[in-house]
Scaffold this active site. Structure first.
Site, PDB file in Angstrom:
ATOM      1  N   GLY A  11      26.435  26.796  37.554  1.00 46.67           N
ATOM      2  CA  GLY A  11      27.001  27.080  38.877  1.00 46.67           C
ATOM      3  C   GLY A  11      25.896  27.147  39.926  1.00 46.67           C
ATOM      4  O   GLY A  11      24.839  27.728  39.676  1.00 46.67           O
ATOM      5  N   ASP A 129      23.568  38.250  35.979  1.00 49.79           N
ATOM      6  CA  ASP A 129      23.808  38.676  34.600  1.00 49.79           C
ATOM      7  C   ASP A 129      22.737  38.183  33.621  1.00 49.79           C
ATOM      8  O   ASP A 129      23.031  37.934  32.457  1.00 49.79           O
ATOM      9  CB  ASP A 129      25.206  38.200  34.142  1.00 49.79           C
ATOM     10  CG  ASP A 129      25.357  36.681  34.241  1.00 49.79           C
ATOM     11  OD1 ASP A 129      24.482  36.030  34.836  1.00 49.79           O
ATOM     12  OD2 ASP A 129      26.347  36.151  33.711  1.00 49.79           O
ATOM     13  N   MET A 169      33.757  37.340  42.020  1.00 55.27           N
ATOM     14  CA  MET A 169      33.200  36.628  40.856  1.00 55.27           C
ATOM     15  C   MET A 169      32.222  37.520  40.087  1.00 55.27           C
ATOM     16  O   MET A 169      32.037  38.688  40.407  1.00 55.27           O
ATOM     17  CB  MET A 169      32.504  35.357  41.321  1.00 55.27           C
ATOM     18  CG  MET A 169      33.456  34.213  41.581  1.00 55.27           C
ATOM     19  SD  MET A 169      32.531  32.694  41.906  1.00 55.27           S
ATOM     20  CE  MET A 169      33.837  31.488  41.844  1.00 55.27           C
ATOM     21  N   GLY A 185      31.866  50.213  50.930  1.00 53.49           N
ATOM     22  CA  GLY A 185      32.645  51.454  50.975  1.00 53.49           C
ATOM     23  C   GLY A 185      34.013  51.347  50.318  1.00 53.49           C
ATOM     24  O   GLY A 185      34.975  51.968  50.770  1.00 53.49           O
ATOM     25  N   HIS A 249      35.254  30.723  45.369  1.00 50.04           N
ATOM     26  CA  HIS A 249      33.984  29.998  45.516  1.00 50.04           C
ATOM     27  C   HIS A 249      33.305  30.193  46.859  1.00 50.04           C
ATOM     28  O   HIS A 249      32.150  29.746  47.020  1.00 50.04           O
ATOM     29  CB  HIS A 249      34.203  28.515  45.229  1.00 50.04           C
ATOM     30  CG  HIS A 249      34.413  28.253  43.765  1.00 50.04           C
ATOM     31  ND1 HIS A 249      35.613  28.465  43.148  1.00 50.04           N
ATOM     32  CD2 HIS A 249      33.546  27.840  42.801  1.00 50.04           C
ATOM     33  CE1 HIS A 249      35.503  28.184  41.861  1.00 50.04           C
ATOM     34  NE2 HIS A 249      34.257  27.799  41.618  1.00 50.04           N
ATOM     35  N   ILE A 250      33.964  30.843  47.796  1.00 51.89           N
ATOM     36  CA  ILE A 250      33.280  31.176  49.058  1.00 51.89           C
ATOM     37  C   ILE A 250      32.002  31.977  48.739  1.00 51.89           C
ATOM     38  O   ILE A 250      31.012  31.911  49.463  1.00 51.89           O
ATOM     39  CB  ILE A 250      34.235  31.961  49.983  1.00 51.89           C
ATOM     40  CG1 ILE A 250      33.681  32.028  51.392  1.00 51.89           C
ATOM     41  CG2 ILE A 250      34.540  33.346  49.467  1.00 51.89           C
ATOM     42  CD1 ILE A 250      34.670  32.589  52.404  1.00 51.89           C
TER      43      ILE A 250
HETATM   44  O1  F6P Z   1      28.345  31.692  37.227  1.00 51.17           O
HETATM   45  C1  F6P Z   1      28.717  31.584  38.557  1.00 51.17           C
HETATM   46  C2  F6P Z   1      30.211  31.551  38.689  1.00 51.17           C
HETATM   47  O2  F6P Z   1      30.533  31.428  40.056  1.00 51.17           O
HETATM   48  C3  F6P Z   1      30.960  32.732  38.074  1.00 51.17           C
HETATM   49  O3  F6P Z   1      30.909  33.887  38.865  1.00 51.17           O
HETATM   50  C4  F6P Z   1      32.339  32.155  37.894  1.00 51.17           C
HETATM   51  O4  F6P Z   1      33.027  32.813  36.876  1.00 51.17           O
HETATM   52  C5  F6P Z   1      32.046  30.724  37.533  1.00 51.17           C
HETATM   53  O5  F6P Z   1      30.740  30.431  38.012  1.00 51.17           O
HETATM   54  C6  F6P Z   1      33.009  29.716  38.100  1.00 51.17           C
HETATM   55  O6  F6P Z   1      32.656  28.470  37.608  1.00 51.17           O
HETATM   56  P1  F6P Z   1      33.252  27.101  38.158  1.00 51.17           P
HETATM   57  O7  F6P Z   1      32.671  26.872  39.522  1.00 51.17           O
HETATM   58  O8  F6P Z   1      32.797  26.099  37.179  1.00 51.17           O
HETATM   59  O9  F6P Z   1      34.718  27.293  38.237  1.00 51.17           O
END
Ligand code: F6P
Length: 319
Positions: A11, A129, A169, A185, A249-250
């Site tokens: 990602g 992570d 995410m 908050g 994805h933002i």
């Molecule tokens: O690892 C980054 C991440 O944005 C995660 O937070 C999310 O679970 C995953 O990638 C989403 O992956 P994709 O863009 O392949 O759907």
């Protein structure tokens, strides 16, 4: 060492371009040529290589995404794919690789090293992570994006006296939820690392209701799942108008924060230095203010614990 390659994989994360710029410019500073690999490990298998000069990384430090593009590559999971990747690198005169990405990218790096290619990994993921580093490149920007969204949602939540359940995410980890919840908050933060009872969330909302507070922000990490269900239960129990916002994805886009650019610059430079020093299987991390390096395989056997003090603090501050 005369020539190294660099790729971004998994990602994308804001700050990957800044890391790429640091890798290219540090290598050139030390007299080493740099080859960019398009679309992560799949570009290694397809020999999708481009030479990267000083100018090729101009004007990218502030850009989100990755100019090298990225991909998750199925073929690379098979040994033949990895062998082909190494053969392609060797025939292109590549003597070492810098791989920017998350834990999947690092596992791929370990496999390449087993086939004889020295690799240094740079942690680039919004999820934070990765073990052995307090911060990954992109996390700070993603958290700021979430906080900005919370601010906006809070305006409408207050106006309409609604409860908002916001899903963020983080894959299986709650780093984004915790940091953004504390900074924004949030009334409750729900993360995979801490078992929760929806009843406790409802009790808290009702306590607020009794003293006249009719809006709340509940932050849920995607690793917990069930934002819709949580919202439904709150509605049924407290009779409050509830809404769910999945930020999606933002959180992966946008111009990197100053911190992510600084982190990326430091880590990118250190990765090249590790290759020059003859290291073969390292990852770069940050501990306090110090840039460190660790054996990748060992690092992947460690865990990155969430800061439970922050979790308890957020609960105290949102009584
Ligand atoms: O690892 C980054 C991440 O944005 C995660 O937070 C999310 O679970 C995953 O990638 C989403 O992956 P994709 O863009 O392949 O759907």
């Amino acid at each position: 060492m005369k020539r190294v390659a660099v790729l971004t994989s998994g990602g994308d994360a804001p700050g990957m371009n800044a890391a790429l710029r640091a890798v290219v410019r540090t290598a050139i500073y030390y007299g080493i040529e740099v080859i960019g690999v398009k679309r992560g490990y799949s570009g290694l298998i397809k020999s999708d290589f481009i030479p990267l000069g000083i100018g090729s990384v101009a004007d990218i430090i502030h850009r989100g995404g990755t100019i090298l593009r990225t991909a998750r590559c199925e073929e690379f999971f098979h040994r033949e794919g990895r062998e082909k990747a190494v053969r392609n690198m060797v025939s292109a005169g590549i003597e070492g690789l810098v791989a920017i990405g998350g834990d999947g990218t690092f596992r791929g790096a370990v496999e390449l090293e087993k086939l004889g290619m020295p690799v240094v990994g740079i942690p680039g993921t919004i999820d934070n992570d990765i073990p052995c580093t307090q911060w990954t490149i992109g996390f700070d920007t993603a958290v700021n994006t979430v906080v900005d969204a919370i601010n906006k949602i809070r305006d409408t939540a207050t106006s309409h006296e609604r409860v908002f359940v916001i899903e963020v995410m983080g894959r299986k980890a709650g780093f984004i939820a915790l940091a953004a919840g504390l900074a924004g908050g949030a009334e409750s933060i729900i993360i995979p690392e801490k078992p929760f009872e929806v009843g406790d969330v409802i009790t808290k909302i009702m306590r607020g209701q009794n003293r006249g507070k009719l809006h709340s922000i509940i932050l849920v990490a995607e690793g917990v799942s069930g934002a819709l269900e949580i919202s439904k239960k709150i509605h049924e129990a407290a009779g409050l108008d509830t809404r769910v916002t999945i930020l999606g994805h933002i959180q992966r886009g946008g111009s990197p924060t100053a911190w992510d650019r600084i982190l990326a610059s430091r880590m990118g430079a250190e990765a090249v230095k590790q290759l020059i020093q003859g290291e073969r299987k390292k990852m770069i991390g940050i501990k306090g203010d110090a840039i460190k390096s660790y054996d990748i395989e060992w690092a992947l056997s460690q865990t990155h614990e969430i800061n439970m003090q922050d979790y308890h603090l957020s609960a105290i501050l949102s009584i």
